[in-house]
Design a protein around this motif. Structure first.
Motif: not given
Length: 337
Positions: A61-73
């Motif tokens: 499970r995840v909450e929040g964000s540090v970037s997006g797209g492939c980076v976050e994955g």
């Protein structure tokens, strides 16, 4: 990577209070496991500012964000591995202009993300103390070594400029990251008048949690302020209950000394960062004399911004609201208003 300015020097825009530390602590205590992922440095383009956080649970499970797209994955996958190892990880992602869109960047840039497994390099008692301080609206900073992953909480006075600008970032030694944990900004508006109807939604967009104090039932209605918190107590009782601290602005709009003055006196005894009161220069002069008669010193009274707002030639309620919000921002960030 394209050339660009290190955006650590830019203040992070204030948004509604995130709950990444609270979630990380809760998931850890529930036995799920948690990794707190924090953007510690950016260059060029980045969709999230330094200090932005993502929580990754041991169950995915995840909450929040540090970037997006492939980076976050990639961050999520690395976080689960860091949790299994029980050690911190510092990730760096560099992206060219051509590949930027695919990984969630507007154009080329670089970001560094620190992964801290709770209960390992990020001690549970440290996170617990941080969560408690946040709940009590006490500002704190968190220092962590990017090399060892060891971190600890420090008093807000250790980083006055970072606290004032809400600016997390890496120190000049290149090894120490400082995460700023300021309480969310609040604006307490006394008087549910037409200016307040414009100011409250503007303040919310700017990242403030607005609270309206209005004992007059005809003014403080849900129809006039849909979805907003309205307190129908007398202003002095209301501000005593709400509390006034260094992340609170008090805006007095009733133009009625019987309502404004008790709240104003409470503000002058507190540490709220901004006090503004509606009225002409003549009205403010009379207010000044009443505060002297009440026993306040000249340096205390000088904290009152009156007439309220920057002098931008504002005429309409919306324009006056813009001038008030601009003055609040200037005072918050330490600029001459």
């Amino acid at each position: 990577m394209t050339s660009g300015t290190n955006t650590d020097s830019e203040p992070a825009p204030q948004s509604r209070f995130d709950n990444a530390p609270e979630l990380a602590l809760a998931w850890h205590r529930a036995g799920i496991g948690a990794v707190l992922c924090t953007v510690v440095q950016t260059w060029g383009s980045a969709p999230r500012r330094t200090g932005s956080q993502l929580v990754v649970g041991g169950d995915g499970r995840v909450e929040g964000s540090v970037s997006g797209g492939c980076v976050e994955g990639a961050v999520i996958m690395e976080a689960q591995e860091a949790l299994e190892r029980g050690s911190h990880t510092l990730l760096e992602f560099g992206v060219s202009d051509g590949d930027a869109f695919a990984v969630g960047l507007a154009c080329g840039g670089t970001i560094k993300v620190l992964l801290e497994p709770v209960g390992h390099t990020l001690a549970e008692d440290t996170l617990e103390a941080l969560v408690l301080a946040r709940n009590e609206r006490r500002p704190l900073a968190y220092e962590v070594s990017l090399a060892s992953g060891q971190g600890h909480l420090v008093n807000a006075a250790s980083y006055p400029e970072r606290m004032r600008m809400d600016r997390s970032g890496v120190e000049d030694d290149g090894e120490t990251f400082v995460a700023i944990h300021n309480p969310p900004l609040r604006v307490i508006v006394v008087g549910a008048v037409h200016i307040a109807q414009a100011l409250v939604p503007m303040a919310r967009i700017a990242g403030y949690d607005p609270i309206i104090i209005e004992p007059r039932a005809a003014f403080g209605t849900a129809e006039r302020f849909p979805g907003e918190r309205i307190v129908d107590d007398w202003p002095d009782e209301a501000v005593e209950h709400l509390g006034l601290d260094t992340r609170t602005a008090l805006v007095l709009l009733t133009h009625d000394s019987k309502l404004d003055d008790p709240a104003l006196m409470a503000a002058l005894r507190a540490e709220c960062f901004y006090i503004g009161a509606l009225g002409s220069k003549r009205t403010h002069g009379q207010r000044h004399q009443r505060m002297i008669a009440a026993g306040f010193m000249q340096e205390d009274i000088a904290r009152i911004h009156g007439p309220i707002g920057l002098d931008i030639g504002a005429a309409s309620p919306a324009e006056i609201a813009v001038s008030i919000l601009a003055e609040m921002t200037a005072v918050l960030r330490g600029k001459a208003a």
